[in-house]
Scaffold this motif. Sequence first.
Motif, mmCIF file in Angstrom:
data_model
loop_
_atom_site.group_PDB
_atom_site.id
_atom_site.type_symbol
_atom_site.label_atom_id
_atom_site.label_comp_id
_atom_site.label_asym_id
_atom_site.label_seq_id
_atom_site.Cartn_x
_atom_site.Cartn_y
_atom_site.Cartn_z
ATOM 1 N N GLY A 57 45.589 104.745 -19.180
ATOM 2 C CA GLY A 57 46.756 104.003 -19.619
ATOM 3 C C GLY A 57 48.001 104.342 -18.837
ATOM 4 N N LEU A 58 48.955 103.416 -18.840
ATOM 5 C CA LEU A 58 50.253 103.640 -18.223
ATOM 6 C C LEU A 58 51.108 104.505 -19.144
ATOM 7 N N VAL A 59 51.832 105.431 -18.570
ATOM 8 C CA VAL A 59 52.711 106.308 -19.342
ATOM 9 C C VAL A 59 54.143 105.810 -19.173
ATOM 10 N N ASP A 60 54.792 105.483 -20.302
ATOM 11 C CA ASP A 60 56.194 105.029 -20.283
ATOM 12 C C ASP A 60 56.391 103.871 -19.315
ATOM 13 N N ALA A 61 55.547 102.861 -19.422
ATOM 14 C CA ALA A 61 55.661 101.694 -18.543
ATOM 15 C C ALA A 61 56.955 100.939 -18.842
ATOM 16 N N PRO A 62 57.762 100.613 -17.838
ATOM 17 C CA PRO A 62 59.000 99.870 -18.072
ATOM 18 C C PRO A 62 58.697 98.441 -18.527
ATOM 19 N N LEU A 63 59.477 97.949 -19.478
ATOM 20 C CA LEU A 63 59.227 96.613 -20.021
ATOM 21 C C LEU A 63 59.363 95.536 -18.956
ATOM 22 N N GLY A 64 60.305 95.718 -18.039
ATOM 23 C CA GLY A 64 60.530 94.699 -17.023
ATOM 24 C C GLY A 64 59.662 94.846 -15.797
ATOM 25 N N GLY A 65 58.747 95.796 -15.782
ATOM 26 C CA GLY A 65 57.902 96.008 -14.619
ATOM 27 C C GLY A 65 58.433 97.111 -13.718
ATOM 28 N N TYR A 66 57.672 97.424 -12.670
ATOM 29 C CA TYR A 66 57.998 98.532 -11.769
ATOM 30 C C TYR A 66 58.764 98.007 -10.560
ATOM 31 N N GLY A 67 60.019 98.436 -10.425
ATOM 32 C CA GLY A 67 60.832 98.032 -9.294
ATOM 33 C C GLY A 67 60.676 98.972 -8.120
ATOM 34 N N PRO A 68 61.349 98.680 -6.991
ATOM 35 C CA PRO A 68 61.265 99.554 -5.805
ATOM 36 C C PRO A 68 61.716 100.974 -6.133
ATOM 37 N N GLY A 69 60.977 101.956 -5.615
ATOM 38 C CA GLY A 69 61.329 103.354 -5.806
ATOM 39 C C GLY A 69 60.973 103.936 -7.152
ATOM 40 N N SER A 70 60.385 103.125 -8.044
ATOM 41 C CA SER A 70 60.020 103.645 -9.361
ATOM 42 C C SER A 70 58.721 104.436 -9.275
ATOM 43 N N THR A 71 58.391 105.122 -10.371
ATOM 44 C CA THR A 71 57.175 105.941 -10.421
ATOM 45 C C THR A 71 56.181 105.324 -11.395
ATOM 46 N N VAL A 72 54.939 105.201 -10.943
ATOM 47 C CA VAL A 72 53.858 104.701 -11.789
ATOM 48 C C VAL A 72 53.101 105.920 -12.315
ATOM 49 N N ALA A 73 53.209 106.180 -13.629
ATOM 50 C CA ALA A 73 52.560 107.352 -14.237
ATOM 51 C C ALA A 73 51.325 106.917 -15.011
ATOM 52 N N ILE A 74 50.241 107.649 -14.833
ATOM 53 C CA ILE A 74 48.951 107.312 -15.433
ATOM 54 C C ILE A 74 48.476 108.474 -16.296
ATOM 55 N N GLY A 75 47.951 108.173 -17.472
ATOM 56 C CA GLY A 75 47.384 109.188 -18.351
ATOM 57 C C GLY A 75 45.982 108.807 -18.791
ATOM 58 N N GLY A 76 45.258 109.773 -19.323
ATOM 59 C CA GLY A 76 43.893 109.533 -19.776
ATOM 60 C C GLY A 76 42.956 110.602 -19.265
ATOM 61 N N ASN A 77 41.682 110.276 -19.177
ATOM 62 C CA ASN A 77 40.661 111.215 -18.714
ATOM 63 C C ASN A 77 39.884 110.618 -17.551
ATOM 64 N N LEU A 78 39.420 111.488 -16.654
ATOM 65 C CA LEU A 78 38.556 111.080 -15.553
ATOM 66 C C LEU A 78 37.401 112.066 -15.463
ATOM 67 N N ALA A 79 36.303 111.603 -14.843
ATOM 68 C CA ALA A 79 35.092 112.419 -14.825
ATOM 69 C C ALA A 79 35.136 113.528 -13.780
ATOM 70 N N THR A 80 35.730 113.255 -12.607
ATOM 71 C CA THR A 80 35.692 114.226 -11.516
ATOM 72 C C THR A 80 37.004 114.194 -10.738
ATOM 73 N N PRO A 81 37.299 115.250 -9.965
ATOM 74 C CA PRO A 81 38.470 115.207 -9.080
ATOM 75 C C PRO A 81 38.378 114.070 -8.068
ATOM 76 N N ALA A 82 37.158 113.771 -7.599
ATOM 77 C CA ALA A 82 36.993 112.667 -6.649
ATOM 78 C C ALA A 82 37.414 111.344 -7.270
ATOM 79 N N SER A 83 37.159 111.184 -8.583
ATOM 80 C CA SER A 83 37.579 109.961 -9.271
ATOM 81 C C SER A 83 39.096 109.834 -9.245
ATOM 82 N N ARG A 84 39.780 110.947 -9.431
ATOM 83 C CA ARG A 84 41.242 110.926 -9.412
ATOM 84 C C ARG A 84 41.763 110.575 -8.027
ATOM 85 N N ASP A 85 41.147 111.144 -6.975
ATOM 86 C CA ASP A 85 41.585 110.845 -5.614
ATOM 87 C C ASP A 85 41.381 109.370 -5.290
ATOM 88 N N THR A 86 40.235 108.823 -5.705
ATOM 89 C CA THR A 86 39.949 107.408 -5.444
ATOM 90 C C THR A 86 40.940 106.513 -6.171
#
Length: 739
Positions: free
Chosen positions: A512-541
């Motif tokens: 899921g998105l963490v603190d997603a802005p209501l108006g969307g992601y503008g230039p220079g903003s940060t896209v934060a992701i939360g949740g679980n993944l199976a492996t470090p390789a999954s995170r890199d991909t």
Amino acid sequence: MTDSRPGDLFQPGDLVNNTYRIEAILGRGGTSDVYKARSEISGRLVALKVLKAEFSDNDDFLLLLTREEAMREIRHDAVVRYAENNRTPDGHVYLLIDYVDGPGLDKKLKEGPMSAEDLLVICRRVAEGLEAAHGHGIFHRDLSPDNIILRDGDPAQAVIIDFGIAKDTNPGAETIVGNEFAGKYAYAAPEQLAGNTDARTDIYSLGALLLANFRGASPKIGNNPMEVVQKKAEALDTEGVPEPLKSLLDKMTDPEPDKRFESASAVLAALDAAVPPAPAAEPDMLSDATVIAPALAKPATTAPEDPGPAATVIKPTPDKATPDRPKPTSKSGAPDKTGLPVVPIAIAGVLGVGLIGAFAAGLFRSAPALPVADPYRLSIAKAENSVPRAVGFVPSDDIAEALRQQIQGQNGTTDLTLASGDIAEGWGQDVLAVVDLLDDMDAWRVAVSGNAVEIEGETTSKPIFREVQAAFDAGALGVLRGAPEITLNEIIIAPERIEAILAAFADCGPLGLVDAPLGGYGPGSTVAIGGNLATPASRDTLFDALSSAVGDRSVRITTTILNPTLCLIESVMPSAPSSAIDVAFYQGDQGNQPNPTGAFVVGENPVIDVELPADVTDGYLSVSVLDVSGNVFHLLPNINRQDNSVDALRDGREGDISIRVAYSIAEAQTNGGLAFRVDDSTLGKTKILVIHSSDPLLTEMRPTSESALSYSEALIAADRNVASRIYSLDSRILETSAR
């Protein structure tokens, strides 16, 4: 090339010191990482060797990087060229090195045996590079297949890289790996095991790696230190290696240093005696600033042998397309010593005057032939909010002037050289058309080599993006060959677009998105992701996929890496909100002292409490432990504790209460509850799962312990409306380790 990771200091697309655009990470080391980057000014590819953050303020490591910078004094095509050290505004230190494009000998080693002929060529080339380095008192000390790159795959263009542990001959000189042994055991000289190095250690390593590439297999050096020492005392097996390579390798790799070639110069002398060097090739184009001047015709120096004072001898230019003819003869029938006919005096005089007159009249004049450029390269680039620059070769004054006008029209600069080369007719006009097409994009790059072209462009304008893409689809490249990469960097990216990517890469429950802005992601903003993944390789991909999609926006992934067991449960667990219900850990072997981190080591006794807030007064609690071995332990309910209703668990208590579900060993001995002790068979992340539901979660009592698979099947087989009965789902990770 290595895949990028979220923890890397620089990510593809980052601009270092407003000059170098990061394209990829090439490798990671103990003290530094190496990145491939392109100069936004010249378009030239470079390698940035970046000291890891923890060493940036360490004087010892800064000194070592400074010593490596001294390698720039070595100017030889067989030695990678070093530039200078720099520091970014935020304090990261990096060394600028030329980027060498081509396979390493380690890659060739994996592909199989190489021919003796190619290895002799590589031997000569690398020995020349070592001769230059040794002449400055610098030894490599780590020569191995991965430290020799074949530029463009050509053995004659072998380049020695990575002098990171090179050690000079000055007293007190140090190396990144300490002041003793450096180098890889398989290719290191025997004396290096005792910390002794000189020119002969590099010669041994060169011979060992050449032998490995001839065999197509790395040397076998033993399975323990004792075997390594014994193996190093033995001569390398060169049986089956053809001459003259065999004799050369035997002397290069003699276990006794005094019996080896004493210097790289001696190796080259032996090569010259066995395999005469090939004719010198035209010099490589060393940099964007290289200027090629037209070659001047050499005057003929061969004169006939005493032709007489009145004779004129004419020597025609040989025609390469004409078959060999018999040598001319004199009137006596014997070949003339000059191989040329002697023309009668009167005719020769008239012909000579006629030629002089023709040259005076300009009848034989023609434009001077342009020098040949191979490879034929032209680089044109414009960074965002910057001016364009063009560097390289062009085939005519007209093309050069047209390109200058295009670039200077945007206040850009050019450094163009007239040259001929292996390019198709229409090359220049097609390059001009491509530059004109990209002109309105925010940033773009055109790198031409012969008829092959790499094109990248970025814009935030959909109309421009569509226009450029349509033009390339319609054949705007002309005679050029390539696959343009045109990117639309949307000003605002809707969260739904990113959520679609998350759904595609989720492998351990929903992301899921963490603190997603209501108006969307503008230039220079940060896209934060939360949740679980199976492996470090999954995170890199996932990181790579998101970085590609969001352009210049940064990506922060704060997911937890679980194990296959936990991910299996995550995939079948009904979705439900979290609540104020919490899990607390204690040290059962230390008088139930609190353990807020949830980290335990082998031998310790975890105690687990479920902390119930005052407003949770009804329903049922299900508490399970999912460990790394693939097992599920049911703490509540279980055969020994079947009543899991909140009312029974409260037992008349009001307000916030703690419910113990895993006891200390001492407590379990008196009340028969469940207790655990950490052993070394199930180390890693264990998940404590707490489900608050309106009714019992499952219709039948589960065994105290079962496999994750059988528990998952039970959840799937349960009432399809089970989700509607769940108030909340809370969890916490308990992590075990050896120490």
